[in-house]
Design an enzyme around this catalytic site. Structure first.
Site, PDB file in Angstrom:
ATOM      1  N   ASN A 195     -26.789   3.071   2.428  1.00 15.53           N
ATOM      2  CA  ASN A 195     -27.530   2.155   1.733  1.00 15.53           C
ATOM      3  C   ASN A 195     -26.664   0.056   1.656  1.00 15.53           C
ATOM      4  O   ASN A 195     -27.181   0.212   0.825  1.00 15.53           O
ATOM      5  CB  ASN A 195     -27.487   2.512   0.310  1.00 15.53           C
ATOM      6  CG  ASN A 195     -26.402   2.710  -0.861  1.00 15.53           C
ATOM      7  OD1 ASN A 195     -25.216   2.215  -0.530  1.00 15.53           O
ATOM      8  ND2 ASN A 195     -26.449   2.868  -2.237  1.00 15.53           N
ATOM      9  N   SER A 239      -7.635   9.236  -4.245  1.00 14.12           N
ATOM     10  CA  SER A 239      -6.862   8.053  -4.627  1.00 14.12           C
ATOM     11  C   SER A 239      -6.262   9.075  -4.833  1.00 14.12           C
ATOM     12  O   SER A 239      -5.561   9.676  -5.888  1.00 14.12           O
ATOM     13  CB  SER A 239      -8.024   6.876  -5.232  1.00 14.12           C
ATOM     14  OG  SER A 239      -7.014   6.023  -5.849  1.00 14.12           O
ATOM     15  N   TYR A 275     -13.792   4.765 -12.932  1.00 13.91           N
ATOM     16  CA  TYR A 275     -13.038   4.534 -10.995  1.00 13.91           C
ATOM     17  C   TYR A 275     -12.675   6.060 -11.151  1.00 13.91           C
ATOM     18  O   TYR A 275     -12.743   7.294 -10.124  1.00 13.91           O
ATOM     19  CB  TYR A 275     -12.240   3.567 -10.267  1.00 13.91           C
ATOM     20  CG  TYR A 275     -12.203   4.135  -9.237  1.00 13.91           C
ATOM     21  CD1 TYR A 275     -13.162   3.872  -8.375  1.00 13.91           C
ATOM     22  CD2 TYR A 275     -10.904   3.649  -9.179  1.00 13.91           C
ATOM     23  CE1 TYR A 275     -12.809   4.705  -6.805  1.00 13.91           C
ATOM     24  CE2 TYR A 275     -10.481   4.069  -8.078  1.00 13.91           C
ATOM     25  CZ  TYR A 275     -11.325   4.444  -6.616  1.00 13.91           C
ATOM     26  OH  TYR A 275     -11.188   4.747  -4.901  1.00 13.91           O
ATOM     27  N   LYS A 277     -12.600  10.550  -9.469  1.00 11.31           N
ATOM     28  CA  LYS A 277     -12.030  11.035  -8.498  1.00 11.31           C
ATOM     29  C   LYS A 277     -11.150  11.923  -8.692  1.00 11.31           C
ATOM     30  O   LYS A 277     -11.673  13.072  -8.423  1.00 11.31           O
ATOM     31  CB  LYS A 277     -10.465   9.678  -7.815  1.00 11.31           C
ATOM     32  CG  LYS A 277     -11.250   8.675  -7.677  1.00 11.31           C
ATOM     33  CD  LYS A 277     -11.646   8.774  -5.777  1.00 11.31           C
ATOM     34  CE  LYS A 277     -13.055   7.492  -4.764  1.00 11.31           C
ATOM     35  NZ  LYS A 277     -13.787   8.202  -3.789  1.00 11.31           N
ATOM     36  N   ASN A 293      -2.647   3.228  -0.409  1.00  9.53           N
ATOM     37  CA  ASN A 293      -3.535   1.245  -0.430  1.00  9.53           C
ATOM     38  C   ASN A 293      -3.185   0.941   1.072  1.00  9.53           C
ATOM     39  O   ASN A 293      -2.227   0.482   1.097  1.00  9.53           O
ATOM     40  CB  ASN A 293      -2.401   0.349  -1.034  1.00  9.53           C
ATOM     41  CG  ASN A 293      -2.396   1.148  -2.915  1.00  9.53           C
ATOM     42  OD1 ASN A 293      -1.970   1.524  -2.905  1.00  9.53           O
ATOM     43  ND2 ASN A 293      -2.653  -0.253  -3.793  1.00  9.53           N
TER      44      ASN A 293
HETATM   45  P1  NAD Z   1     -16.297   0.726   0.502  1.00  8.59           P
HETATM   46  O1  NAD Z   1     -16.512  -0.094  -0.363  1.00  8.59           O
HETATM   47  O2  NAD Z   1     -16.190  -0.510   1.434  1.00  8.59           O
HETATM   48  O3  NAD Z   1     -17.282   1.538   1.589  1.00  8.59           O
HETATM   49  C1  NAD Z   1     -18.130   2.452   0.835  1.00  8.59           C
HETATM   50  C2  NAD Z   1     -19.689   2.583   1.354  1.00  8.59           C
HETATM   51  O4  NAD Z   1     -20.203   3.369   0.832  1.00  8.59           O
HETATM   52  C3  NAD Z   1     -19.956   1.163   1.474  1.00  8.59           C
HETATM   53  O5  NAD Z   1     -20.380   0.604   2.621  1.00  8.59           O
HETATM   54  C4  NAD Z   1     -21.095   1.239   0.463  1.00  8.59           C
HETATM   55  O6  NAD Z   1     -22.484   0.303   0.484  1.00  8.59           O
HETATM   56  C5  NAD Z   1     -21.983   2.466   0.366  1.00  8.59           C
HETATM   57  N1  NAD Z   1     -22.264   3.643  -0.571  1.00  8.59           N
HETATM   58  C6  NAD Z   1     -22.178   3.528  -1.622  1.00  8.59           C
HETATM   59  N2  NAD Z   1     -22.755   4.187  -2.643  1.00  8.59           N
HETATM   60  C7  NAD Z   1     -23.714   4.625  -1.908  1.00  8.59           C
HETATM   61  C8  NAD Z   1     -25.030   5.240  -2.150  1.00  8.59           C
HETATM   62  N3  NAD Z   1     -25.177   5.885  -3.022  1.00  8.59           N
HETATM   63  N4  NAD Z   1     -25.144   5.976  -0.799  1.00  8.59           N
HETATM   64  C9  NAD Z   1     -24.732   5.121   0.335  1.00  8.59           C
HETATM   65  N5  NAD Z   1     -24.254   4.759   0.070  1.00  8.59           N
HETATM   66  C10 NAD Z   1     -22.995   4.198  -0.269  1.00  8.59           C
HETATM   67  O7  NAD Z   1     -15.123   1.341   0.051  1.00  8.59           O
HETATM   68  P2  NAD Z   1     -14.358   1.997   0.766  1.00  8.59           P
HETATM   69  O8  NAD Z   1     -12.903   0.993   1.029  1.00  8.59           O
HETATM   70  O9  NAD Z   1     -13.614   2.056   2.172  1.00  8.59           O
HETATM   71  O10 NAD Z   1     -13.672   3.298   0.524  1.00  8.59           O
HETATM   72  C11 NAD Z   1     -14.029   4.634   0.822  1.00  8.59           C
HETATM   73  C12 NAD Z   1     -14.070   5.792  -0.166  1.00  8.59           C
HETATM   74  O11 NAD Z   1     -12.235   5.491  -0.227  1.00  8.59           O
HETATM   75  C13 NAD Z   1     -14.481   5.386  -1.483  1.00  8.59           C
HETATM   76  O12 NAD Z   1     -14.673   7.010  -2.724  1.00  8.59           O
HETATM   77  C14 NAD Z   1     -13.196   4.648  -2.305  1.00  8.59           C
HETATM   78  O13 NAD Z   1     -13.454   5.127  -3.653  1.00  8.59           O
HETATM   79  C15 NAD Z   1     -11.883   5.591  -1.402  1.00  8.59           C
HETATM   80  N6  NAD Z   1     -10.924   4.708  -1.565  1.00  8.59           N
HETATM   81  C16 NAD Z   1     -10.674   3.511  -1.595  1.00  8.59           C
HETATM   82  C17 NAD Z   1      -9.382   3.101  -1.423  1.00  8.59           C
HETATM   83  C18 NAD Z   1      -8.733   1.696  -1.235  1.00  8.59           C
HETATM   84  O14 NAD Z   1      -8.526   0.858  -1.341  1.00  8.59           O
HETATM   85  N7  NAD Z   1      -9.957   1.305  -0.210  1.00  8.59           N
HETATM   86  C19 NAD Z   1      -8.002   3.840  -1.700  1.00  8.59           C
HETATM   87  C20 NAD Z   1      -8.609   4.777  -2.970  1.00  8.59           C
HETATM   88  C21 NAD Z   1      -9.720   5.726  -2.443  1.00  8.59           C
HETATM   89  C1  UD1 Z   2      -5.679  -0.136  -7.234  1.00  2.00           C
HETATM   90  C2  UD1 Z   2      -6.514   0.439  -8.544  1.00  2.00           C
HETATM   91  C3  UD1 Z   2      -6.406   1.723  -8.368  1.00  2.00           C
HETATM   92  C4  UD1 Z   2      -7.546   2.017  -6.624  1.00  2.00           C
HETATM   93  C5  UD1 Z   2      -6.281   1.161  -5.482  1.00  2.00           C
HETATM   94  C6  UD1 Z   2      -7.005   0.815  -4.446  1.00  2.00           C
HETATM   95  C7  UD1 Z   2      -6.421  -1.064 -10.204  1.00  2.00           C
HETATM   96  C8  UD1 Z   2      -5.496  -0.846 -12.229  1.00  2.00           C
HETATM   97  N1  UD1 Z   2      -5.708   0.196  -9.752  1.00  2.00           N
HETATM   98  O1  UD1 Z   2      -3.946   0.096  -7.314  1.00  2.00           O
HETATM   99  O2  UD1 Z   2      -7.178   2.466  -9.044  1.00  2.00           O
HETATM  100  O3  UD1 Z   2      -6.916   3.610  -6.082  1.00  2.00           O
HETATM  101  O4  UD1 Z   2      -6.227  -0.609  -6.180  1.00  2.00           O
HETATM  102  O5  UD1 Z   2      -8.345   0.597  -4.057  1.00  2.00           O
HETATM  103  O6  UD1 Z   2      -7.284  -2.424  -9.844  1.00  2.00           O
HETATM  104  N2  UD1 Z   2      -1.097  -7.904  -7.574  1.00  2.00           N
HETATM  105  C9  UD1 Z   2      -0.741  -8.874  -8.270  1.00  2.00           C
HETATM  106  N3  UD1 Z   2      -1.846  -9.485  -8.366  1.00  2.00           N
HETATM  107  C10 UD1 Z   2      -3.018  -9.986  -7.421  1.00  2.00           C
HETATM  108  C11 UD1 Z   2      -3.639  -8.066  -7.080  1.00  2.00           C
HETATM  109  C12 UD1 Z   2      -2.573  -7.523  -7.438  1.00  2.00           C
HETATM  110  O7  UD1 Z   2       0.109  -9.127  -8.717  1.00  2.00           O
HETATM  111  O8  UD1 Z   2      -4.284 -10.922  -7.375  1.00  2.00           O
HETATM  112  C13 UD1 Z   2      -0.194  -6.626  -8.229  1.00  2.00           C
HETATM  113  C14 UD1 Z   2      -0.200  -5.120  -7.898  1.00  2.00           C
HETATM  114  O9  UD1 Z   2      -0.323  -5.884  -9.869  1.00  2.00           O
HETATM  115  C15 UD1 Z   2      -0.354  -4.324  -7.799  1.00  2.00           C
HETATM  116  C16 UD1 Z   2       0.409  -4.407  -6.558  1.00  2.00           C
HETATM  117  O10 UD1 Z   2      -0.904  -5.609  -6.766  1.00  2.00           O
HETATM  118  O11 UD1 Z   2       1.261  -4.111  -8.395  1.00  2.00           O
HETATM  119  C17 UD1 Z   2      -0.927  -3.835  -6.064  1.00  2.00           C
HETATM  120  O12 UD1 Z   2      -1.912  -3.961  -6.626  1.00  2.00           O
HETATM  121  P1  UD1 Z   2      -3.538  -3.598  -5.883  1.00  2.00           P
HETATM  122  O13 UD1 Z   2      -4.333  -4.107  -4.310  1.00  2.00           O
HETATM  123  O14 UD1 Z   2      -4.689  -3.958  -6.267  1.00  2.00           O
HETATM  124  O15 UD1 Z   2      -3.993  -2.558  -5.799  1.00  2.00           O
HETATM  125  P2  UD1 Z   2      -3.083  -0.934  -7.247  1.00  2.00           P
HETATM  126  O16 UD1 Z   2      -3.207  -1.809  -7.640  1.00  2.00           O
HETATM  127  O17 UD1 Z   2      -1.954   0.035  -6.023  1.00  2.00           O
END
Ligand code: NAD
Ligand code: UD1
Length: 329
Positions: free
Chosen positions: A32, A124, A148, A152, A178
């Site tokens: 979307n 995640s 959040y 999950k 990450n």
């Molecule tokens: P993102 O926000 O870049 O991608 C998610 C996409 O889903 C977006 O393009 C958004 O527009 C779309 N979307 C959201 N709600 C929707 C809906 N109701 N209908 C249709 N489209 C919808 O996020 P990402 O980083 O690509 O993450 C993808 C998945 O992986 C997510 O479920 C996120 O929670 C999970 N995840 C991400 C990370 C990370 O660090 N990026 C870490 C662990 C898990």
């Molecule tokens: C975050 C989310 C986690 C999610 C993951 C991937 C939180 C509390 N947790 O995790 O749920 O699954 O992203 O999307 O947000 N840091 C700094 N300065 C900053 C940003 C981060 O020092 O401006 C540090 C953090 O304390 C951490 C590391 O960098 O130690 C990584 O942080 P981040 O990229 O936000 O990832 P997570 O904390 O692992």
């Protein structure tokens, strides 16, 4: 084989689309665009030279999803759609539960109805909470400190019960560590809205001069240098992990960690960024961020053994590609 990529315009979904297309899959992409741009769809096509159908729909919309399943003979679904900002989820819990749970329910109901038996879900490492590292798939999950993370864990439970009730339904739950970096072309990457919450986009925006300096959240953790340790994984490795999971999917529900198994501290990341890209990242140490854990990294042996997949790209490549994407914006 045709795969529906739900949330395919987003950060991880778009990179996975590239790898799927290059591996010869046909795609239907639905998003979307609530956290992404239509331009990303065009760029996926440009990188791969391949075409696919894109639906700008909300995946909570039962009728639109039904129409999509009627229009296409799908073999599997990869479900990336959802909201992911941890901090925002605390003050908008209903938005997070509504979006993150209903998308999964609508998609899995359509799969059951239309006998689409392959389902891959984006979970995640956050579900492990503050367990002892390395995190192993068999560990008990700890309650998350935010909606959040809870969403999950709830999604995992919903899919577990569904897989139990429908023995032909094959589910792979992928617990990402990450993800950072970008496609080597620099055409697609992570595009956070507003000021980034996550470390990597914050660093690249400091490098670009968009932000003044990085705030390091605490240097008194029991880690190598006191700063938080995470398992950073190149988004292209993560994307390849999805294709491996799809190829090896089997009935029942199977959970896999997708990480590198290596921990890196915030200071190590900044120093390596300077080494690779020649740019200093000014920083100051501030207090710990609420909800942060000291250290997170994966035990990756299950994915290696059962999927035949391991992350290939190192930290330097991740940091080079993250910067290559940011500097072209
Ligand atoms: P993102 O926000 O870049 O991608 C998610 C996409 O889903 C977006 O393009 C958004 O527009 C779309 N979307 C959201 N709600 C929707 C809906 N109701 N209908 C249709 N489209 C919808 O996020 P990402 O980083 O690509 O993450 C993808 C998945 O992986 C997510 O479920 C996120 O929670 C999970 N995840 C991400 C990370 C990370 O660090 N990026 C870490 C662990 C898990
Ligand atoms: C975050 C989310 C986690 C999610 C993951 C991937 C939180 C509390 N947790 O995790 O749920 O699954 O992203 O999307 O947000 N840091 C700094 N300065 C900053 C940003 C981060 O020092 O401006 C540090 C953090 O304390 C951490 C590391 O960098 O130690 C990584 O942080 P981040 O990229 O936000 O990832 P997570 O904390 O692992």
């Amino acid at each position: 084989m045709t795969i529906l990529v739900a949330g395919g315009a987003g950060y991880i979904g778009s990179h996975t689309c590239v790898v799927l297309l290059e591996a010869g899959y046909d795609l239907v992409v639905a998003d979307n665009l609530s956290n992404s741009r239509k331009e990303t769809i065009d760029r996926i096509k440009k990188i791969t030279g391949k075409d696919f159908v894109f639906y700008k729909i909300d995946l909570r919309d039962v009728e639109k999803v039904e129409e999509l399943f009627i229009n296409h003979h799908l073999d599997g679904v990869m479900h990336f759609a959802g909201y992911k900002a941890v901090g925002e989820s605390v003050y908008k819990p209903l938005d997070y539960y509504y979006n993150n749970l209903v998308t999964t329910m609508v998609l899995s109901m359509a799969c059951i109805k239309h006998k689409v038996n392959k389902f891959i879900f984006s979970s995640s490492a956050t579900v492990y909470g503050n367990n002892k590292v390395p995190f192993v798939e068999t560990m008990d999950l700890l309650p998350a400190t935010n909606p959040y993370g809870e969403s999950k864990a709830m999604n995992e439970k919903i899919l577990m019960d569904t897989a139990k009730a429908y023995p032909d339904f094959s589910v792979s739950i992928l617990r990402y560590f990450n993800p950072i970096g970008a496609h080597e072309s620099g055409l697609i990457g992570e595009l956070p809205k507003g000021i980034p919450n996550n470390l990597m986009p914050y660093i690249t925006q400091v490098a670009k001069g968009k932000l003044e300096k990085l705030k390091i959240f605490g240097n008194d953790y029991p880690t190598i240098d006191g700063t938080g340790v995470r398992d950073y994984i190149h988004v292209m490795d993560l994307a390849e992990g999805h294709v491996a999971a799809l190829e090896k999917i089997r009935p029942g529900i199977h959970v896999y960690n997708l990480g590198t198994g290596q921990g890196t501290s915030v200071l190590q990341l900044i120093n390596t960024f300077k080494e690779v890209n020649g740019i200093d990242i000014p920083y100051e140490i501030v207090g710990r961020r609420a909800g942060d854990i000291p250290i997170s990294y994966a035990d990756v042996s299950k994915a290696r053994k059962e999927l035949g997949w391991t992350a290939k790209r190192g930290l330097k490549e991740m940091l080079r590609d993250a910067w290559n994407f940011e500097k072209r914006l």
